[in-house]
Design a protein around this motif. Structure first.
Motif, mmCIF file in Angstrom:
data_model
loop_
_atom_site.group_PDB
_atom_site.id
_atom_site.type_symbol
_atom_site.label_atom_id
_atom_site.label_comp_id
_atom_site.label_asym_id
_atom_site.label_seq_id
_atom_site.Cartn_x
_atom_site.Cartn_y
_atom_site.Cartn_z
ATOM 1 N N LYS A 1 -56.334 12.234 -99.248
ATOM 2 C CA LYS A 1 -57.420 12.028 -100.221
ATOM 3 C C LYS A 1 -56.912 11.296 -101.462
ATOM 4 C CE LYS A 1 -60.446 14.412 -97.825
ATOM 5 N NZ LYS A 1 -61.482 13.693 -97.065
ATOM 6 N N ASN A 2 -55.650 11.544 -101.830
ATOM 7 C CA ASN A 2 -55.123 10.897 -103.029
ATOM 8 C C ASN A 2 -53.617 10.668 -102.937
ATOM 9 O OD1 ASN A 2 -54.831 9.843 -105.601
ATOM 10 N ND2 ASN A 2 -54.693 11.826 -106.577
ATOM 11 N N LEU A 3 -52.813 11.751 -103.176
ATOM 12 C CA LEU A 3 -51.365 11.591 -103.298
ATOM 13 C C LEU A 3 -50.727 10.987 -102.048
ATOM 14 C CD1 LEU A 3 -48.871 12.148 -105.101
ATOM 15 C CD2 LEU A 3 -48.711 14.400 -104.016
ATOM 16 N N ARG A 4 -51.187 11.385 -100.856
ATOM 17 C CA ARG A 4 -50.570 10.886 -99.627
ATOM 18 C C ARG A 4 -50.717 9.370 -99.494
ATOM 19 N NH1 ARG A 4 -50.729 13.649 -93.552
ATOM 20 N NH2 ARG A 4 -49.371 12.104 -92.594
ATOM 21 N N LYS A 5 -51.701 8.806 -100.184
ATOM 22 C CA LYS A 5 -51.864 7.341 -100.142
ATOM 23 C C LYS A 5 -50.622 6.634 -100.661
ATOM 24 C CE LYS A 5 -56.894 7.474 -100.773
ATOM 25 N NZ LYS A 5 -57.996 7.180 -101.698
ATOM 26 N N LYS B 1 -56.896 0.834 -93.325
ATOM 27 C CA LYS B 1 -57.646 2.098 -93.258
ATOM 28 C C LYS B 1 -57.971 2.675 -94.635
ATOM 29 C CE LYS B 1 -54.512 3.921 -90.590
ATOM 30 N NZ LYS B 1 -53.694 2.698 -90.546
ATOM 31 N N LYS B 2 -57.305 2.193 -95.693
ATOM 32 C CA LYS B 2 -57.587 2.715 -97.036
ATOM 33 C C LYS B 2 -58.783 2.021 -97.681
ATOM 34 C CE LYS B 2 -53.497 1.687 -98.426
ATOM 35 N NZ LYS B 2 -53.118 1.127 -97.122
ATOM 36 N N ASN B 3 -59.304 0.976 -97.038
ATOM 37 C CA ASN B 3 -60.410 0.228 -97.629
ATOM 38 C C ASN B 3 -61.646 1.100 -97.818
ATOM 39 O OD1 ASN B 3 -58.684 -1.874 -97.395
ATOM 40 N ND2 ASN B 3 -59.798 -2.982 -95.823
ATOM 41 N N ARG B 4 -62.447 0.736 -98.829
ATOM 42 C CA ARG B 4 -63.682 1.474 -99.077
ATOM 43 C C ARG B 4 -64.771 0.498 -99.497
ATOM 44 N NH1 ARG B 4 -61.925 5.381 -102.764
ATOM 45 N NH2 ARG B 4 -62.602 4.100 -104.502
ATOM 46 N N ASN B 5 -65.916 0.605 -98.842
ATOM 47 C CA ASN B 5 -67.062 -0.272 -99.147
ATOM 48 C C ASN B 5 -66.683 -1.752 -99.150
ATOM 49 O OD1 ASN B 5 -68.589 2.059 -99.497
ATOM 50 N ND2 ASN B 5 -68.176 2.151 -101.692
ATOM 51 N N GLY B 6 -65.842 -2.119 -98.185
ATOM 52 C CA GLY B 6 -65.480 -3.529 -98.047
ATOM 53 C C GLY B 6 -64.404 -3.996 -99.008
ATOM 54 N N LEU C 1 -50.043 -4.911 -97.281
ATOM 55 C CA LEU C 1 -49.633 -6.247 -96.825
ATOM 56 C C LEU C 1 -48.620 -6.146 -95.690
ATOM 57 C CD1 LEU C 1 -49.556 -8.079 -100.238
ATOM 58 C CD2 LEU C 1 -50.784 -8.885 -98.212
ATOM 59 N N GLY C 2 -47.763 -5.116 -95.711
ATOM 60 C CA GLY C 2 -46.752 -4.960 -94.660
ATOM 61 C C GLY C 2 -47.367 -4.839 -93.276
ATOM 62 N N HIS C 3 -48.405 -3.999 -93.145
ATOM 63 C CA HIS C 3 -49.073 -3.847 -91.842
ATOM 64 C C HIS C 3 -49.765 -5.141 -91.425
ATOM 65 C CE1 HIS C 3 -49.432 0.829 -91.551
ATOM 66 N NE2 HIS C 3 -48.311 0.372 -91.044
ATOM 67 N N ALA C 4 -50.377 -5.839 -92.393
ATOM 68 C CA ALA C 4 -51.046 -7.111 -92.078
ATOM 69 C C ALA C 4 -50.018 -8.146 -91.604
ATOM 70 C CB ALA C 4 -51.808 -7.619 -93.302
ATOM 71 N N ARG D 1 -50.271 4.147 -108.961
ATOM 72 C CA ARG D 1 -51.727 4.028 -109.042
ATOM 73 C C ARG D 1 -52.240 3.836 -107.620
ATOM 74 N NH1 ARG D 1 -54.790 2.026 -113.621
ATOM 75 N NH2 ARG D 1 -53.678 2.635 -115.522
ATOM 76 N N THR D 2 -53.318 4.529 -107.261
ATOM 77 C CA THR D 2 -53.923 4.323 -105.941
ATOM 78 C C THR D 2 -55.277 3.655 -106.097
ATOM 79 O OG1 THR D 2 -54.903 6.539 -105.978
ATOM 80 C CG2 THR D 2 -52.755 6.330 -104.916
ATOM 81 N N ASP D 3 -55.812 3.181 -104.977
ATOM 82 C CA ASP D 3 -57.161 2.571 -104.932
ATOM 83 C C ASP D 3 -57.292 1.386 -105.890
ATOM 84 O OD1 ASP D 3 -57.733 4.577 -103.123
ATOM 85 O OD2 ASP D 3 -58.693 5.868 -104.597
ATOM 86 N N CYS D 4 -56.284 0.523 -105.891
ATOM 87 C CA CYS D 4 -56.284 -0.645 -106.787
ATOM 88 C C CYS D 4 -56.849 -1.868 -106.064
ATOM 89 C CB CYS D 4 -54.862 -0.963 -107.250
ATOM 90 S SG CYS D 4 -54.017 0.441 -108.000
ATOM 91 N N ILE D 5 -57.727 -2.587 -106.748
ATOM 92 C CA ILE D 5 -58.291 -3.826 -106.184
ATOM 93 C C ILE D 5 -57.437 -4.998 -106.663
ATOM 94 C CG2 ILE D 5 -60.315 -5.345 -106.184
ATOM 95 C CD1 ILE D 5 -62.001 -2.737 -106.582
ATOM 96 N N VAL D 6 -57.070 -5.872 -105.731
ATOM 97 C CA VAL D 6 -56.181 -7.005 -106.035
ATOM 98 C C VAL D 6 -56.860 -8.295 -105.581
ATOM 99 C CG1 VAL D 6 -53.928 -8.046 -105.524
ATOM 100 C CG2 VAL D 6 -54.112 -5.564 -105.773
ATOM 101 N N SER D 7 -56.846 -9.311 -106.419
ATOM 102 C CA SER D 7 -57.475 -10.590 -106.063
ATOM 103 C C SER D 7 -56.610 -11.360 -105.063
ATOM 104 C CB SER D 7 -57.684 -11.446 -107.313
ATOM 105 O OG SER D 7 -56.432 -11.893 -107.810
#
Length: 356
Positions: free
Chosen positions: A228-232, A317-322, A240-243, A336-342
């Motif tokens: 939910k949070n810390l395990r992220k 798998k961590k993506n949310r709402n696209g 990027l590594g998995h991609a 920091r988790t759930d960070c959006i990057v351009s």
């Protein structure tokens, strides 16, 4: 090691581990024992494992082809069919003896066959010891996209014997270092300083670092079993590594990367992005980059490669709402988790990686 969520999933090491393993088999009283390995493990690790253990029931060996490319539903089908043909039932036990592919796929097979059989993980690679076999994540790839199908389900136990590491090719040993270095970055400056100067020839020191790395992961998973949070934070460098890993798997003209090699590149990229977004210091970025390139060869990425890698991020798998969500660092040990990057910043990160 202390409890990991409940009695299941505990990790035991070296001599005491084999005693506990033997006692546990007697307590479980399985109707059948099935050992899942791959072709390489069958040759290099299975003899040692069988020599260490006396089974009252003769185990049946199931061998799959080696490599990430076989971590898919077709392999699962063959293993499920083999289990069925060999008479596996609800009281059978599966022992996953191998690297991350075996523990991931074997755990998934065990969790789904007859709605769930008990299984034990015995990791034979450094990567599987410090990462794949611990924490209850089991799964397979969907096409070339990593770990899209799976369940969280703990093994009965994890047996750790560093003797298995003597069978590893050098690059596979190095591959596991990427996860240990990641643990250093997300956990503390103290552990980072120790692990970045790791010397695998110093056996006792190396084993202590492996154990500490497992403890770090265990502590995180215990606090946040369902991510939910810390395990992220354990996904640092993995977006990027998995991609990158998926892209190389997808393109036969590129040499397939080991998981750790792809994650190592992802760590450098994420560390650069952390500097640009959350104030991770340039000194820390230099330190991380130098350490990674000391152990891992630099990969080459052209503009079309980077474009395709960015397109693969939608499957994370961590993506949310696209939105693609990254784990980034403010400092060693502060995340920091759930960070959006351009995309623009991702291109800049690849430029940094290329020119370091």
């Amino acid at each position: 090691m202390g409890k990991l969520l409940n009695e299941k999933g505990q990790v035991y090491r070296n001599e005491i581990a084999w005693e506990i393993f033997s006692d546990s088999i007697k307590k479980l009283q399985p109707s059948g024992i099935f050992i899942l390995t791959d072709e390489n493990i069958n040759k290099h690790c299975l003899p040692y494992f069988l020599k260490r253990n006396n089974f009252e029931i003769v185990p049946q060996i199931i061998t799959i082809p080696a490599g990430e490319i076989h971590k898919n539903i077709n392999t699962c089908l063959k293993v499920w069919e083999t289990l069925s043909e060999k008479g596996a039932d609800k009281n059978s036990l599966i022992i996953n003896l191998g690297g991350g592919v075996i523990t991931d796929l074997g755990g998934f097979v065990a969790s789904t066959f007859m709605r769930g059989l008990p299984f034990i993980n015995i990791p034979t690679s450094l990567l599987a010891m410090v990462d794949a076999s611990v924490g209850g994540k089991n799964g397979i790839d969907l096409g070339h996209v990593k770990n899209q199908i799976g369940v969280i389900n703990l093994p009965e136990m994890v047996i750790l014997d560093t003797e298995f590491l003597n069978t590893l090719p050098a690059e596979h040993l190095t591959s596991g270092l990427a996860e240990m270095l990641k643990h250093g970055i997300i956990h503390s400056k103290e552990y980072w300083e120790r692990v970045k100067n790791i010397d695998v020839s110093k056996k006792l020191e190396f084993e202590a670092l492996i154990w500490d790395s497992i403890e770090i992961k265990k502590e995180i998973v215990t606090k946040d079993p369902l991510e939910k949070n810390l395990r992220k934070t354990l996904n640092y460098g993995h977006t990027l590594g998995h991609a990158i890993e998926s892209y190389f798997l997808e393109h036969p003209q590129r040499k397939t990367l080991l998981h750790g090699e792809a994650v190592a590149a992802g760590i450098v990229l994420a560390s650069y992005i952390s500097v640009e977004t959350y104030g991770f210091t340039k000194e820390s970025l230099q330190d991380v980059s130098k350490t990674i390139f000391k152990y891992f060869p630099k990969q080459s990425f052209e503009k079309n490669d980077i474009e395709a890698i960015i397109n693969l991020l939608v499957f994370d798998k961590k993506n949310r709402n696209g939105q693609v969500l990254f784990v980034l660092m403010e400092d060693i040990g502060h995340h920091r988790t759930d960070c959006i990057v351009s995309n623009e910043l991702i291109y800049s990160a690849f430029d940094y990686y290329k020119n370091f």
